[in-house]
Design an enzyme around this catalytic site. Structure first.
Site, PDB file in Angstrom:
ATOM      1  N   ASN A 196       0.802  -1.226   0.000  1.00 64.00           N
ATOM      2  CA  ASN A 196       0.000   0.000   0.000  1.00 64.00           C
ATOM      3  C   ASN A 196       0.838   1.281   0.000  1.00 64.00           C
ATOM      4  O   ASN A 196       0.567   2.198  -0.769  1.00 64.00           O
ATOM      5  CB  ASN A 196      -0.932  -0.003   1.216  1.00 64.00           C
ATOM      6  CG  ASN A 196      -2.116  -0.936   1.013  1.00 64.00           C
ATOM      7  OD1 ASN A 196      -2.888  -0.759   0.080  1.00 64.00           O
ATOM      8  ND2 ASN A 196      -2.242  -1.941   1.859  1.00 64.00           N
ATOM      9  N   ILE A 251       3.776  -9.951   1.614  1.00 60.02           N
ATOM     10  CA  ILE A 251       3.251 -11.202   2.186  1.00 60.02           C
ATOM     11  C   ILE A 251       1.920 -10.934   2.873  1.00 60.02           C
ATOM     12  O   ILE A 251       1.133 -11.841   3.069  1.00 60.02           O
ATOM     13  CB  ILE A 251       4.217 -11.853   3.199  1.00 60.02           C
ATOM     14  CG1 ILE A 251       4.495 -10.943   4.399  1.00 60.02           C
ATOM     15  CG2 ILE A 251       5.505 -12.303   2.543  1.00 60.02           C
ATOM     16  CD1 ILE A 251       4.923 -11.705   5.638  1.00 60.02           C
ATOM     17  N   ASP A 252       1.653  -9.683   3.233  1.00 59.94           N
ATOM     18  CA  ASP A 252       0.435  -9.359   3.983  1.00 59.94           C
ATOM     19  C   ASP A 252      -0.841  -9.526   3.165  1.00 59.94           C
ATOM     20  O   ASP A 252      -1.921  -9.662   3.727  1.00 59.94           O
ATOM     21  CB  ASP A 252       0.502  -7.922   4.508  1.00 59.94           C
ATOM     22  CG  ASP A 252       1.639  -7.738   5.481  1.00 59.94           C
ATOM     23  OD1 ASP A 252       1.995  -8.720   6.164  1.00 59.94           O
ATOM     24  OD2 ASP A 252       2.184  -6.623   5.566  1.00 59.94           O
ATOM     25  N   MET A 266       1.650 -13.111  11.883  1.00 58.21           N
ATOM     26  CA  MET A 266       1.670 -11.687  11.527  1.00 58.21           C
ATOM     27  C   MET A 266       0.324 -11.201  11.007  1.00 58.21           C
ATOM     28  O   MET A 266      -0.429 -11.963  10.408  1.00 58.21           O
ATOM     29  CB  MET A 266       2.744 -11.412  10.481  1.00 58.21           C
ATOM     30  CG  MET A 266       4.154 -11.385  11.029  1.00 58.21           C
ATOM     31  SD  MET A 266       5.352 -11.079   9.698  1.00 58.21           S
ATOM     32  CE  MET A 266       6.894 -11.078  10.633  1.00 58.21           C
ATOM     33  N   GLY A 267       0.087  -9.908  11.171  1.00 55.92           N
ATOM     34  CA  GLY A 267      -1.121  -9.274  10.673  1.00 55.92           C
ATOM     35  C   GLY A 267      -1.715  -8.348  11.721  1.00 55.92           C
ATOM     36  O   GLY A 267      -2.403  -8.798  12.612  1.00 55.92           O
ATOM     37  N   GLU A 304      -1.481 -11.382  15.400  1.00 52.21           N
ATOM     38  CA  GLU A 304      -0.851 -10.522  16.398  1.00 52.21           C
ATOM     39  C   GLU A 304      -1.725  -9.314  16.711  1.00 52.21           C
ATOM     40  O   GLU A 304      -1.676  -8.758  17.793  1.00 52.21           O
ATOM     41  CB  GLU A 304       0.529 -10.058  15.915  1.00 52.21           C
ATOM     42  CG  GLU A 304       0.457  -9.276  14.600  1.00 52.21           C
ATOM     43  CD  GLU A 304       1.817  -8.866  14.049  1.00 52.21           C
ATOM     44  OE1 GLU A 304       2.836  -9.053  14.724  1.00 52.21           O
ATOM     45  OE2 GLU A 304       1.841  -8.351  12.911  1.00 52.21           O
ATOM     46  N   LEU A 319      10.453 -15.610  10.281  1.00 49.91           N
ATOM     47  CA  LEU A 319      10.598 -16.713   9.326  1.00 49.91           C
ATOM     48  C   LEU A 319       9.405 -16.805   8.381  1.00 49.91           C
ATOM     49  O   LEU A 319       9.545 -17.271   7.252  1.00 49.91           O
ATOM     50  CB  LEU A 319      10.791 -18.034  10.074  1.00 49.91           C
ATOM     51  CG  LEU A 319      12.203 -18.216  10.650  1.00 49.91           C
ATOM     52  CD1 LEU A 319      12.235 -19.367  11.637  1.00 49.91           C
ATOM     53  CD2 LEU A 319      13.218 -18.430   9.539  1.00 49.91           C
TER      54      LEU A 319
END
Lengths: 323, 323
Positions: free
Chosen positions: A25, A54-55, A101-102, A158, A213
């Protein structure tokens, strides 16, 4: 001299005709600004955005290169953690919380569903940040599951928050919760929930963070993902070559099965600079698992492998230190 | 009825002639006791130990099956973390602390050296629990490295202790350090050191625990390791078949290059039931890195790959839920 003037001075000095910027973004926002500035100043330099994160939280595109490989790593690792959790028996059971993650979008955490198959039950619950997290309901569900099985595995983003907008990882962060150096300690979501469940239910708990990772484990790439990275790169060069500017390359999915996906070029100004979230109806009504729609979406993106080139037992990287 | 009487009653009832027990130090101790009891009571049941532990801390054997695959995973993951740490720039630098399993023996943490190669500098420091940890010297070394490079990566065993015998993970554990449920919080070694370095040097820090994946990541197995697991299993069956009891199978290395290793059968009573540690001279004089001897020892154990059988993009496991 403004930062724009500086950038354009450098680009002109180096005789650069087109700039392709790869990212999410923020990067697309940069392309928007630079292409606008080019129009304002009459510069002929073209600016093209190329998706990569990756998000997977970029609008306009079906998905972003990077996401498929991260999803494959997450599915594989969560499956291995589920398998490991069955090896040890505890009197009151074992609850494993995996933090993925996120901050705002649950694409990565949702990919933990990929652990599920004929040979693995997968995670028992999946919590994304798109919905508020009800810690009481969570506890009750864990309790109910522990009555039926010895090991419960939960995948959490997270960024999950309670209904009043507080991050779960901040809940333990009272004034008591200060490290040896007097700093407030951000303990992490999984760590907080593991402590909470251990205290409430008296069972053994474990907190696991998939850490960096999940974005760096190149040894477990998805071939579809790698191929599409080349595909969007090629499309970006073609767009620049054809004179496009202020555009971004997107992936457009034509069908799920067989999986067919192509590229298109869209106006980067159509991105409202906010993250693309997992649709509400891709989560079940309780909000503690993803639906089959999510699986149908993510499954094609992790297909195929890219065997790493092994040197002396370890994957080779395309990098030379000091260069 | 004693536990021995119970065990032998079951074995006799099932007509079992030989029991092969797979594991580490505790399992070998069990074989010792059971074979002694068989002699005392005139039982003809044979008891054979078969080595298996990722910890590699079993005496008499050159190494243990499981270690090679764990070492391969650790080398690969640390390399990916080092690579990732080079992608972001911080004004005062980035220090990444990676925590690896090993309460008393540093075999797993030492394997982080495998990240080092032509394409990767590897970890900058490696701390094993065999030597006491000097936190002041550690800080000075990090400071010196940060003056030269933007990213410093440190591998530490979870079990490192200060000179007065205190676990590093307990250092932050003052009375202030209590979680929201009133429980003392064991924060972990990496997390403590990351907080310490951030506070002392003002740089960005990250703590990463390799978690249970270091023993569960079967998708990245070493072929040498898998083959040797079959080898020791076969040797155990052969020993039992030939009438041996109170023995354990060991791996005996004949040469490093070419790597040659065979099995032998040894008296399990020769194990003093304490962990095999990394020799002092396999660490440098400062005690913050392993030497070439360690690399020569571990390198052959990670050679060759076992491509996982992929089903729909995810490795298949040899397990059916509910069976």
């Amino acid at each position: 001299m403004s930062v724009y003037e500086k950038i354009f001075a450098i680009l002109n000095k180096l005789d650069i005709e087109a700039l392709i910027y790869i990212g999410g973004n923020d990067s697309m926002d940069t392309i928007k600004k630079l292409s606008d500035y080019a129009i304002l100043t009459g510069s002929e330099i073209r600016f093209i955005g190329c998706p990569k994160t990756i998000d997977n939280d970029l609008a306009l595109t079906d998905h972003t290169p990077g996401y498929g490989s991260a999803a494959k790593y997450i599915g594989t690792s969560v499956k291995e953690i589920v398998r490991d959790s069955l090896c040890l028996k505890y009197e009151k059971g074992l609850v494993t919380i995996i933090e993925i993650m996120g901050r705002n979008a649950g694409w990565l955490t949702g990919a933990s569903v990929l652990a599920k198959g004929e040979d693995c039950t997968g995670p028992d619950m999946i919590y994304l940040p798109e919905l508020s997290f009800d810690i009481k309901k969570f506890k009750e569900k864990v309790k109910k599951l522990l009555a039926k099985k010895g090991s419960v595995v939960v995948a959490v983003s997270e960024g999950i928050k309670t209904a009043d907008g507080k991050y779960v990882c901040e809940l333990g962060n009272s004034t008591d919760f200060v490290d040896a150096f007097g700093h407030k300690q951000l303990t992490g979501t999984a760590s907080y929930l593991a402590g909470f469940i251990a205290a409430e239910l008296g069972c053994k708990t474990r907190a696991i963070e998939l850490s960096t990772l999940q974005r760096a484990a190149s040894h477990l790439s998805s071939r579809v993902d790698i191929l599409e990275a080349y595909q969007v790169g090629g499309a970006a060069v073609k767009a620049a070559d054809e004179g496009d500017s202020g555009k971004m390359v997107v992936l457009v999915r034509h069908s799920d099965d067989p999986y067919q996906c192509g590229t298109e070029v869209k106006d980067v100004h159509k991105i409202a600079n906010d993250e693309k979230l997992v649709p509400r109806n891709w989560l079940n009504s309780e909000g503690d698992y993803v639906t089959e729609d999510f699986v149908t979406y993510v499954r094609p993106l992790i297909q195929g492998d890219v065997a790493p080139i092994m040197v002396d037992g370890i994957p080779r990287h395309l990098y030379k230190p000091g260069k």
